[in-house]
Design a protein around this motif. Sequence first.
Motif, PDB file in Angstrom:
ATOM      1  N   UNK A  29      35.190  38.923  41.806  1.00  0.00           N
ATOM      2  CA  UNK A  29      35.972  39.889  42.582  1.00  0.00           C
ATOM      3  C   UNK A  29      37.202  40.329  41.791  1.00  0.00           C
ATOM      4  N   UNK A  30      37.404  41.632  41.607  1.00  0.00           N
ATOM      5  CA  UNK A  30      38.528  42.112  40.784  1.00  0.00           C
ATOM      6  C   UNK A  30      39.874  41.877  41.478  1.00  0.00           C
ATOM      7  N   UNK A  31      40.720  41.088  40.858  1.00  0.00           N
ATOM      8  CA  UNK A  31      42.027  40.777  41.437  1.00  0.00           C
ATOM      9  C   UNK A  31      43.160  41.530  40.762  1.00  0.00           C
ATOM     10  N   UNK A  32      42.956  41.973  39.513  1.00  0.00           N
ATOM     11  CA  UNK A  32      44.012  42.694  38.815  1.00  0.00           C
ATOM     12  C   UNK A  32      43.419  43.488  37.656  1.00  0.00           C
ATOM     13  N   UNK A  33      44.194  44.447  37.175  1.00  0.00           N
ATOM     14  CA  UNK A  33      43.899  45.256  35.984  1.00  0.00           C
ATOM     15  C   UNK A  33      42.547  45.965  36.008  1.00  0.00           C
ATOM     16  N   UNK A  34      42.229  46.795  36.946  1.00  0.00           N
ATOM     17  CA  UNK A  34      42.918  46.994  38.237  1.00  0.00           C
ATOM     18  C   UNK A  34      42.267  46.135  39.309  1.00  0.00           C
TER      19      UNK A  34
END
Length: 334
Positions: free
Chosen positions: A64-69
């Motif tokens: 799951x993408x949490x950052x960047x982006x």
Amino acid sequence: MMSSEHLTCGWLERLLFLLVKLCLTFAVPFRPAPNGTDCTAKGPASYILVFTGHWSPQAFPKQYPLFRPPAQWSKLIAVSHNNHFRLWEEGTTASLGVQNFAELGVTVEVMKTAKEARKKRVVGAMYRTAGIPNGIGHSSTEMLLQPRNSLVSLMVKMIPSPDWFVGVNSLNLCEGNQWKQDVTVDLHPYDAGTDSGFTFSSPNFPTNPKENVTKITSQIPNHPANSFYYPRLKELPPLASVKFTRQSRSGDRQTLMSNHILPNSIIPRHFSATPLDCEVSLWSSWGLCLGPCSRGGVRHRTRYILLRPANAGTPCPELEEQAECLPHSCRKRQ
């Protein structure tokens, strides 16, 4: 002098010719419905479109993408049209406009195509909403549909992703002479077939030649590296949903809702958490045998965690293993 047999054949041929000509003259030619949708409603209909993102780390814990982006949604683009137009379609090659939107979120080309189709009266109107800065959220817009263009198609890009999007293809909001009151559609991810990335954060790797637009499922693509690969699930939970609510013609029409804000009457649905099993690497090679040679030595090998479990998924197995080795292969202590 011609025989009676020749005269009879000549009259029959002439009679047959006249009958065919008569049928062609008075036959009613087949014509498709003028609007391509068979909608016979007497007037237009106004709808509130509400897009809801359900992309949460509980429902989709793998990578799951949490950052960047972080996980988020692009602007929504929607088009009202008839059967002679397709914004996108599963099993066909994506247009340049769909490719640019699915990969980069750029709408210039796809909106240009829709504007050209509007001149031919196969597209009614085009709509957009602002993007959503989180995986869970809402955006909305008001739509005015005409009977001749009662189909709706829309797309929203997943950010980050190689070329993945959710959408609706040619949903008809009219049935016979009646406009539908409420329609809700669960949305699942699609691959535009223009980028060969497996994961949300995959680098740009163009697919050449292009592949067809395909639906992403819990096992397609059938590869453990795929961000949506959940082999324990029969199907993925909805990644998003879209709801069309017809507005009253009377003076008490609802005010157009702001993006990301829902009235109390609209309650977002909740889905159960998706179990994510632990994934570990392959075992390393066995190490040297250590220990007293008289009793045989001990050797070790290790592995490491590739993906930690979540939501009551299968826990990780042992990461270290040891085994006895034969006396002749042990290393003597100095």
